[in-house]
Design a protein around this motif. Structure first.
Motif, PDB file in Angstrom:
ATOM      1  N   ILE A  69       0.832  -1.202   0.000  1.00 46.84           N
ATOM      2  CA  ILE A  69       0.000   0.000   0.000  1.00 46.84           C
ATOM      3  C   ILE A  69       0.869   1.256   0.000  1.00 46.84           C
ATOM      4  O   ILE A  69       0.591   2.212  -0.733  1.00 46.84           O
ATOM      5  CB  ILE A  69      -0.989  -0.030   1.174  1.00 46.84           C
ATOM      6  N   TYR A  94      -3.933   4.713  -2.349  1.00 44.13           N
ATOM      7  CA  TYR A  94      -4.346   3.816  -1.275  1.00 44.13           C
ATOM      8  C   TYR A  94      -5.521   2.945  -1.718  1.00 44.13           C
ATOM      9  O   TYR A  94      -5.490   1.714  -1.608  1.00 44.13           O
ATOM     10  CB  TYR A  94      -4.703   4.665  -0.059  1.00 44.13           C
ATOM     11  N   MET A  98      -5.770  -1.079  -2.345  1.00 48.86           N
ATOM     12  CA  MET A  98      -6.648  -1.830  -1.460  1.00 48.86           C
ATOM     13  C   MET A  98      -7.803  -2.509  -2.191  1.00 48.86           C
ATOM     14  O   MET A  98      -8.155  -3.647  -1.882  1.00 48.86           O
ATOM     15  CB  MET A  98      -7.199  -0.898  -0.371  1.00 48.86           C
ATOM     16  N   ALA A 106      -4.869  -6.142   1.750  1.00 48.13           N
ATOM     17  CA  ALA A 106      -5.606  -5.053   2.389  1.00 48.13           C
ATOM     18  C   ALA A 106      -6.593  -5.576   3.415  1.00 48.13           C
ATOM     19  O   ALA A 106      -6.774  -4.980   4.477  1.00 48.13           O
ATOM     20  CB  ALA A 106      -6.331  -4.227   1.328  1.00 48.13           C
ATOM     21  N   TYR A 166     -13.243  -0.674   1.889  1.00 51.03           N
ATOM     22  CA  TYR A 166     -12.968  -2.102   1.697  1.00 51.03           C
ATOM     23  C   TYR A 166     -14.203  -2.940   2.015  1.00 51.03           C
ATOM     24  O   TYR A 166     -14.423  -3.984   1.408  1.00 51.03           O
ATOM     25  CB  TYR A 166     -11.793  -2.524   2.587  1.00 51.03           C
TER      26      TYR A 166
END
Length: 196
Positions: A69, A94, A98, A106, A166
């Motif tokens: 990341i 980022y 992810m 992630a 996420y």
């Protein structure tokens, strides 16, 4: 992924990759070294040549996840850009990592919390995370924010918003770059100095 004979470095990499997949699938607590060995095609005892314990292996997986990341964030940033643009770029890097490229890794960062682990492991995980957060802290420190805005909380609010994607993100919606820009601009609208 099955293990094939190769140099010791790639064996270690294969173990980390298999462990990342297993930890992401079952979680740290439910994963055994036997599970990971099965994914690599190695004997369970062979893993201990590379890692003394599941805890040590998890720390290596977590560090690899953070590194992936961090690399994505650094690649996304144009050092010559203004702080707001750099922050949007960092946030985009980022989310790209992810959500699109390193989602298995992630998931480990987002779902495994340091406070649930032994003191030694907790300190390692926090150290990894601080390295990642420093990338954002350095940019946030340069932002022209209104007087009285706590930059630490501001940064944590942004990182929390980004991390939560996420959980809810589904392919086919807005791309990570648009999500990142939108989140940064939402915070900017209420906290930036009028002329910035």
């Amino acid at each position: 992924m099955a293990y094939t004979k190769a140099d010791p470095g790639s064996r270690r990499d294969a173990i980390i990759e298999a462990a990342a997949r297993q930890f992401a699938k079952a979680g740290y607590d439910a994963t055994t070294m036997r599970d990971i060995a099965s994914l690599t095609g190695m004997l369970p005892g062979s893993l201990y040549y590379h890692f003394r314990s599941k805890e040590e292996l998890f720390a290596a997986v977590h560090e690899e996840a953070i590194q992936k990341i961090c690399d994505s964030v650094v690649r996304a940033i144009d050092p010559a850009a203004d702080p707001w643009t750099r922050l949007e770029q960092a946030a985009s890097g980022y989310l790209e990592s992810m959500l699109m490229h390193d989602s298995v890794y992630a998931g480990i960062i987002v779902t495994e919390f340091p406070r649930r682990r032994s003191r030694n492991l907790r300190e390692q995980l926090i150290s990894h995370r601080q390295r990642f957060e420093r990338l954002f802290a350095d940019i946030v420190d340069e932002l022209p924010l209104k007087d009285g805005v706590d930059r630490s909380y501001w940064r944590l609010a942004l990182l929390g918003m980004l991390a939560w994607t996420y959980v809810w993100y589904r392919p086919g919606g807005d791309p990570p770059k648009v999500i990142a820009q939108t989140m940064v601009r939402m915070l900017r609208n209420d906290t930036a100095q009028a002329d910035s």
